[in-house]
Design a protein around this motif. Sequence first.
Motif: not given
Length: 66
Positions: A43, A46-47, A49-51, A53-54
């Motif tokens: 990971h 960016d992965v 960071e996406s998590c 944000e979710k």
Amino acid sequence: MDRYFIDLMLEQIRKGNMIDQNFNKQAWGDMVAKFVAKFVSQHHKDVLESCFEKMRNLFHDMRTII
């Protein structure tokens, strides 16, 4: 996985590595390294960071409902 990621974020907050609601580069590097070591996956920042944000959006939605 989510619980471990939350624990990593809390650890970085306690270290003072969160500024203006965002983690600094050192915090992201440390979290990615620990996450990869724990789950033996590749990971990238960016992965995670996406998590993040979710989770943040979910938190805001729940706070609005409550």
